[in-house]
Design a protein around this motif. Structure first.
Motif: not given
Length: 296
Positions: A35-44
């Protein structure tokens, strides 16, 4: 969506079956990681001033039926459409060949809106145990009937059987880390980049001191770095899962030692005194749990 067995269904008031506890614990680990993967890496990488290909996190998780689905961005294709890796998890109370095949047929279709084009899939069918009939079949056929990993083109189907949610989650991350590592290595091989060029450590490709990929097309370089960044997340997640298992093993050994000493001590105490001590011990354990929760 059809329910998966009886996962997460209370058998009595205040009581949850062991497979329900397993499913809940395992899906909590999956959610805590994906769930936090988008915020941690994908969105960047894919929702910034340069690219806006991934505007939000793409996943679904249903604790009631023990199913989760996650989409991880991979690369942009030649038409600038996002491609992704689809990861599906189904948790069953127990597993055998028939149930395994049934889950494969049920999970091949996306359960939620996919992120762009699906270029690869990994389906995990997870259970704390196999059925008694399947266990006997495995023993009778000298392990030839064990559930096996299946591959259909770019789709992998992987069975995981473990009574521990933590160990099952570690196995899931191990498979995903190996899959992403092979994809990155294949990408590098196509570009003619050898391991010695980045000091045999893939994460070095994100460093500004490594110049081996600067001569390639910007989009190719960007997609490669994005895949490396996501691979690092899987590597770090696997490392943390292994550490968590180590801590649990230490805690288990301490609990077993205390339980052994308590058993020896209780043998010489009267029944009335024993019940009073057990009640106090239960109260102390509850207070300890509350204190631990408040600390975290």
């Amino acid at each position: 969506m059809d329910a998966v067995g009886n996962v997460g269904v209370n058998t009595a008031e205040g009581a949850v079956p062991s497979e329900g506890l397993f499913a809940e614990g395992f899906l909590e680990l999956c959610q805590g990681f994906f769930a936090p993967m988008y915020r941690r890496v994908s969105s960047a990488w894919w929702n910034n001033g340069v690219y806006g290909a991934v505007k939000r996190a793409y996943y679904m998780c249903n604790f009631d039926v023990g199913v989760a689905e996650y989409y991880v961005p991979t690369v942009l294709n030649g038409e600038n459409f996002m491609q992704c890796h689809r990861i599906v998890v189904a948790v069953l109370p127990e597993l055998d060949e028939e149930k395994y095949e049934g889950e494969i047929n049920r999970l091949v279709r996306p359960l939620s809106m996919p992120l762009g084009f699906i270029d690869s899939e990994t389906i995990f069918v997870v259970a704390p145990k196999v059925t008694r009939q399947h266990a006997f079949k495995v023993w009778r056929e000298k392990f030839k009937a064990m559930l096996k990993i299946k591959r259909f083109g770019r789709r992998f189907v992987i069975p995981i059987v473990s009574p521990s949610p933590e160990i099952a989650f570690k196995k899931l991350l191990s498979h995903l880390k190996n899959f992403w590592q092979k994809r990155v290595e294949a990408f590098l091989d196509k570009l003619g980049i050898q391991p010695w060029m980045y000091d045999y450590k893939v994460r070095n490709l994100l460093s500004n001191t490594i110049k081996v990929i600067e001569n390639f097309n910007y989009q190719i370089t960007y997609c490669l770095k994005s895949m490396v960044a996501h691979l690092i997340v899987f590597e770090d997640g696997l490392y943390e899962a292994l550490k968590a298992i180590g801590r649990l093993n230490i805690l288990k050994s301490r609990v077993m030692d205390v339980a052994k000493r308590l058993t020896e001590a209780l043998d010489v105490i009267s029944v009335e005194r024993r019940e009073s001590l057990l009640a106090k011990l239960e109260e102390c354990l509850m207070i300890t749990c509350v204190i631990k929760q408040n600390q975290t």
